[in-house]
Design a protein around this motif. Structure first.
Motif, PDB file in Angstrom:
ATOM      1  N   VAL A 161      67.279 -28.123  44.792  1.00 18.67           N
ATOM      2  CA  VAL A 161      67.978 -26.866  45.008  1.00 18.67           C
ATOM      3  C   VAL A 161      68.876 -26.599  43.817  1.00 18.67           C
ATOM      4  CG1 VAL A 161      69.551 -25.580  46.497  1.00 18.67           C
ATOM      5  CG2 VAL A 161      67.917 -27.184  47.491  1.00 18.67           C
ATOM      6  N   ALA A 162      68.694 -25.443  43.188  1.00 18.20           N
ATOM      7  CA  ALA A 162      69.526 -25.058  42.048  1.00 18.20           C
ATOM      8  C   ALA A 162      70.282 -23.787  42.406  1.00 18.20           C
ATOM      9  CB  ALA A 162      68.674 -24.836  40.800  1.00 18.20           C
ATOM     10  N   ILE A 163      71.579 -23.784  42.198  1.00 18.30           N
ATOM     11  CA  ILE A 163      72.407 -22.606  42.456  1.00 18.30           C
ATOM     12  C   ILE A 163      72.902 -22.075  41.127  1.00 18.30           C
ATOM     13  CG2 ILE A 163      74.478 -21.739  43.588  1.00 18.30           C
ATOM     14  CD1 ILE A 163      74.184 -24.096  45.579  1.00 18.30           C
ATOM     15  N   TYR A 164      72.488 -20.862  40.794  1.00 19.29           N
ATOM     16  CA  TYR A 164      72.905 -20.223  39.547  1.00 19.29           C
ATOM     17  C   TYR A 164      74.025 -19.248  39.857  1.00 19.29           C
ATOM     18  CZ  TYR A 164      68.612 -21.992  37.398  1.00 19.29           C
ATOM     19  OH  TYR A 164      67.611 -22.796  36.922  1.00 19.29           O
TER      20      TYR A 164
ATOM     21  N   SER B 115      64.818 -14.016  38.859  1.00 17.48           N
ATOM     22  CA  SER B 115      65.990 -14.240  39.683  1.00 17.48           C
ATOM     23  C   SER B 115      67.243 -13.692  39.027  1.00 17.48           C
ATOM     24  CB  SER B 115      66.162 -15.733  39.954  1.00 17.48           C
ATOM     25  OG  SER B 115      66.507 -16.406  38.768  1.00 17.48           O
ATOM     26  N   PHE B 116      67.126 -13.300  37.777  1.00 15.81           N
ATOM     27  CA  PHE B 116      68.254 -12.706  37.088  1.00 15.81           C
ATOM     28  C   PHE B 116      67.935 -11.247  36.773  1.00 15.81           C
ATOM     29  CE2 PHE B 116      67.990 -17.142  35.790  1.00 15.81           C
ATOM     30  CZ  PHE B 116      69.186 -17.606  36.292  1.00 15.81           C
ATOM     31  N   SER B 117      68.971 -10.412  36.796  1.00 14.39           N
ATOM     32  CA  SER B 117      68.757  -9.030  36.380  1.00 14.39           C
ATOM     33  C   SER B 117      69.108  -8.909  34.909  1.00 14.39           C
ATOM     34  CB  SER B 117      69.626  -8.096  37.216  1.00 14.39           C
ATOM     35  OG  SER B 117      70.981  -8.456  37.075  1.00 14.39           O
ATOM     36  N   THR B 118      68.564  -9.807  34.135  1.00 10.17           N
ATOM     37  CA  THR B 118      68.890  -9.825  32.717  1.00 10.17           C
ATOM     38  C   THR B 118      68.296  -8.628  32.011  1.00 10.17           C
ATOM     39  OG1 THR B 118      66.966 -11.199  32.402  1.00 10.17           O
ATOM     40  CG2 THR B 118      69.059 -12.311  32.509  1.00 10.17           C
ATOM     41  N   ASN B 119      69.021  -8.157  30.994  1.00  9.09           N
ATOM     42  CA  ASN B 119      68.486  -7.068  30.183  1.00  9.09           C
ATOM     43  C   ASN B 119      68.247  -7.574  28.774  1.00  9.09           C
ATOM     44  OD1 ASN B 119      71.051  -7.498  29.438  1.00  9.09           O
ATOM     45  ND2 ASN B 119      71.753  -5.400  29.646  1.00  9.09           N
TER      46      ASN B 119
ATOM     47  N   GLN C 214      61.229 -21.017  45.954  1.00 13.69           N
ATOM     48  CA  GLN C 214      61.807 -20.009  46.832  1.00 13.69           C
ATOM     49  C   GLN C 214      63.109 -19.524  46.222  1.00 13.69           C
ATOM     50  OE1 GLN C 214      61.614 -20.684  51.089  1.00 13.69           O
ATOM     51  NE2 GLN C 214      63.746 -20.060  51.283  1.00 13.69           N
ATOM     52  N   ILE C 215      63.232 -18.225  46.084  1.00 14.09           N
ATOM     53  CA  ILE C 215      64.384 -17.651  45.400  1.00 14.09           C
ATOM     54  C   ILE C 215      65.147 -16.727  46.330  1.00 14.09           C
ATOM     55  CG2 ILE C 215      65.131 -16.220  43.474  1.00 14.09           C
ATOM     56  CD1 ILE C 215      62.542 -17.084  42.066  1.00 14.09           C
ATOM     57  N   ASP C 216      66.461 -16.877  46.377  1.00 12.79           N
ATOM     58  CA  ASP C 216      67.313 -16.042  47.207  1.00 12.79           C
ATOM     59  C   ASP C 216      68.527 -15.660  46.376  1.00 12.79           C
ATOM     60  OD1 ASP C 216      68.207 -14.674  49.332  1.00 12.79           O
ATOM     61  OD2 ASP C 216      68.650 -16.392  50.597  1.00 12.79           O
TER      62      ASP C 216
ATOM     63  N   THR D  67      79.699 -11.256  40.963  1.00 10.08           N
ATOM     64  CA  THR D  67      79.018 -12.399  40.357  1.00 10.08           C
ATOM     65  C   THR D  67      77.710 -12.625  41.083  1.00 10.08           C
ATOM     66  OG1 THR D  67      81.112 -13.430  39.774  1.00 10.08           O
ATOM     67  CG2 THR D  67      79.174 -14.851  39.831  1.00 10.08           C
ATOM     68  N   LYS D  68      76.629 -12.599  40.337  1.00  8.38           N
ATOM     69  CA  LYS D  68      75.334 -12.811  40.952  1.00  8.38           C
ATOM     70  C   LYS D  68      75.105 -14.305  41.180  1.00  8.38           C
ATOM     71  CE  LYS D  68      70.520 -11.549  40.826  1.00  8.38           C
ATOM     72  NZ  LYS D  68      69.616 -10.476  40.453  1.00  8.38           N
ATOM     73  N   VAL D  69      74.733 -14.647  42.396  1.00  6.67           N
ATOM     74  CA  VAL D  69      74.456 -16.039  42.732  1.00  6.67           C
ATOM     75  C   VAL D  69      73.009 -16.139  43.173  1.00  6.67           C
ATOM     76  CG1 VAL D  69      75.027 -17.965  44.233  1.00  6.67           C
ATOM     77  CG2 VAL D  69      76.835 -16.455  43.415  1.00  6.67           C
ATOM     78  N   SER D  70      72.239 -16.977  42.502  1.00  3.63           N
ATOM     79  CA  SER D  70      70.837 -17.179  42.846  1.00  3.63           C
ATOM     80  C   SER D  70      70.630 -18.601  43.338  1.00  3.63           C
ATOM     81  CB  SER D  70      69.950 -16.926  41.629  1.00  3.63           C
ATOM     82  OG  SER D  70      70.046 -15.583  41.224  1.00  3.63           O
ATOM     83  N   LEU D  71      70.025 -18.712  44.505  1.00  2.56           N
ATOM     84  CA  LEU D  71      69.711 -20.029  45.038  1.00  2.56           C
ATOM     85  C   LEU D  71      68.217 -20.240  44.907  1.00  2.56           C
ATOM     86  CD1 LEU D  71      71.178 -21.576  48.255  1.00  2.56           C
ATOM     87  CD2 LEU D  71      68.804 -21.902  47.617  1.00  2.56           C
TER      88      LEU D  71
END
Length: 139
Positions: free
Chosen positions: A89-92, A128-132, A15-17, A24-28
């Motif tokens: 649970v991983a918080i990026y 979960s990342f808006s990586t380019n 589950q990604i939020d 700063t982008k934070v992904s849980l």
DNA sequence: CGGGTTTGACCAGCGC
DNA sequence: GCGCTGGTCAAACCCG
């Protein structure tokens, strides 16, 4: 918010939020699995810089920063859920500003031998990342 | 010997 | 100001 069901992991679901706070982008990311989660399994190389026993959760919280630092500002915190120990649970925090680590491509391929599952798993994390960046994953 | 991990110490922020 | 808590540092340690 999105959910992926991954058959490889027994009873696993991801589950990604994601939210953006102060640029700063934070992904849980919470994942239910009984398997050990390799810290490099999300496609990047991480170095551990600390761990803490936090209040209200008997599980250790582990702190990682991207091993490409100082080029890459990304950090992540990993902790088992207080309610359900089978949930990781991983918080990026932040976004990677470099290509995926070439060694990690092999790491993913070594851990996941089923192509369809591998694709699901990688997409779940990488979306979960808006990586380019050029991921160059040979799925 | 070099690089990654462990772990206690230290620091900053917050509530009282 | 003080104590608590989360986050980070850095020296010691471990392992290939």
């Amino acid at each position: 918010m999105q959910e992926e069901n991954i058959g490889f992991w027994s009873h696993a679901s991801v589950q990604i939020d994601s939210v953006v706070t102060c640029n700063t982008k934070v992904s849980l990311i919470s994942m239910r699995t009984d398997h050990h989660i390799d810290s490099s399994l999300d496609g990047y190389k991480w170095s551990k810089y600390g761990q803490k026993l936090t209040k209200g959760n008997s599980s250790l919280r582990t702190y990682f920063r991207c091993a490409m630092a100082p080029i890459c500002p990304v950090k992540k915190k990993v902790q088992r859920s207080a309610e359900d120990k089978s949930v990781v649970v991983a918080i990026y925090e932040g976004e990677h500003n470099h290509p995926i680590h070439s060694n990690c491509k092999e790491s993913i391929q070594n851990h996941l031998d089923d192509n369809s599952v591998k694709e699901l798993f990688c997409n779940a994390f990488l979306n979960s990342f808006s990586t380019n960046v050029d991921l160059e994953l040979s799925l």
